[in-house]
Design an enzyme around this catalytic site. Structure first.
Site, PDB file in Angstrom:
ATOM      1  N   HIS A 142       1.904  -0.470   3.969  1.00 42.42           N
ATOM      2  CA  HIS A 142       0.465  -0.291   4.230  1.00 42.42           C
ATOM      3  C   HIS A 142       0.320   0.801   5.272  1.00 42.42           C
ATOM      4  CE1 HIS A 142      -3.604  -0.737   5.454  1.00 42.42           C
ATOM      5  NE2 HIS A 142      -3.355  -1.446   6.536  1.00 42.42           N
ATOM      6  N   HIS A 179      -2.362   4.152   7.010  1.00 43.74           N
ATOM      7  CA  HIS A 179      -3.708   4.661   7.238  1.00 43.74           C
ATOM      8  C   HIS A 179      -3.711   6.159   6.938  1.00 43.74           C
ATOM      9  CE1 HIS A 179      -4.912   1.214  10.247  1.00 43.74           C
ATOM     10  NE2 HIS A 179      -4.458   0.772   9.089  1.00 43.74           N
ATOM     11  N   TYR A 195       3.555  11.919 -12.383  1.00 46.34           N
ATOM     12  CA  TYR A 195       4.250  11.127 -11.362  1.00 46.34           C
ATOM     13  C   TYR A 195       3.346  10.102 -10.695  1.00 46.34           C
ATOM     14  CZ  TYR A 195       8.852  13.128 -11.655  1.00 46.34           C
ATOM     15  OH  TYR A 195      10.102  13.456 -12.103  1.00 46.34           O
TER      16      TYR A 195
END
Length: 219
Positions: free
Chosen positions: A94, A96, A121
């Site tokens: 995860h 930002h 891709y």
């Protein structure tokens, strides 16, 4: 070295690489890897991915309870929901990352397919990307939103927050997250220019050739 020792070092190595390339600034972002015993390793709360200590990573048991190391990221419910609903997931990243966050804020984004089929891709690494509504970081309610996807997506955008990507290895999850970020960047560069996307026939060919499973209405 034990498998756990190697995984601890891999988390720190990939975390530093992501941080040094500006893909998740400050103390943002988190990484987890599921262990053979059902527990998992996860980065600690308020930790910079660029300066992780293998010995201080949070070790959780199969119930998500802290066994050793520093207190875990507040995003544990997010990771748990994705592991619980996507059986093939062995690692979650995860971030930002700037372009993915920007994409998540655009009004025209389809929650079932946040990005069109722009490159081979992207489809091969990410499949399709879901967009879930905004939740406060660490809000347990985000787990319900992830569970609502029923494990159909390995790639998810949290609105006004960032990407969450699962993979069958840590390397796969990292590479897919990077591919999502680059594709989001392409989308923003080409927005409003009527670019040529892959055709439905080309998407079907890729799915067949590389074993890509796309959710219904995914593209």
């Amino acid at each position: 070295m034990s498998n756990e020792t190697l995984l601890r070092e891999d988390i720190c190595r990939f975390g530093r690489s992501l941080f040094e390339r500006g893909l998740t600034p400050g103390s943002s972002g988190n990484i987890s890897v599921r262990m053979d015993d059902g527990g998992w390793l996860v980065t600690p709360t308020n930790a910079s991915l660029g300066f992780l200590d293998p010995a201080r990573l949070s070790r959780l048991d199969e119930r998500g309870q802290l066994v050793s190391g520093d207190a875990p990221t507040k995003e544990v419910p997010l990771h748990t929901a994705l592991y619980d609903t996507r059986a093939s997931a062995r690692a979650i990243v995860h971030l930002h990352s700037t372009h993915s966050v920007a994409l998540s804020m655009l009004p025209e984004i389809d929650p079932r397919a946040a990005l069109p089929p722009m490159t081979a891709y992207y489809l091969m690494k990410c499949g399709a990307t879901a967009l879930v509504p905004y939740y406060r970081p660490g809000d347990p309610a985000v787990a319900d939103a992830i569970k609502g996807l029923a494990g159909k997506y390995s790639s998810v955008l949290l609105a006004n927050h960032g990407p969450v990507v699962a993979g069958d290895t840590l390397e796969a999850a990292v590479f897919a997250t990077e591919e999502l970020e680059e594709t989001a960047k392409l989308y923003l560069l080409l927005r409003g220019m009527n670019p040529r996307y892959l055709s439905p026939e080309q998407v079907k060919d890729l799915a067949k050739a590389f074993g890509v499973t796309l959710p219904e209405h995914g593209h």
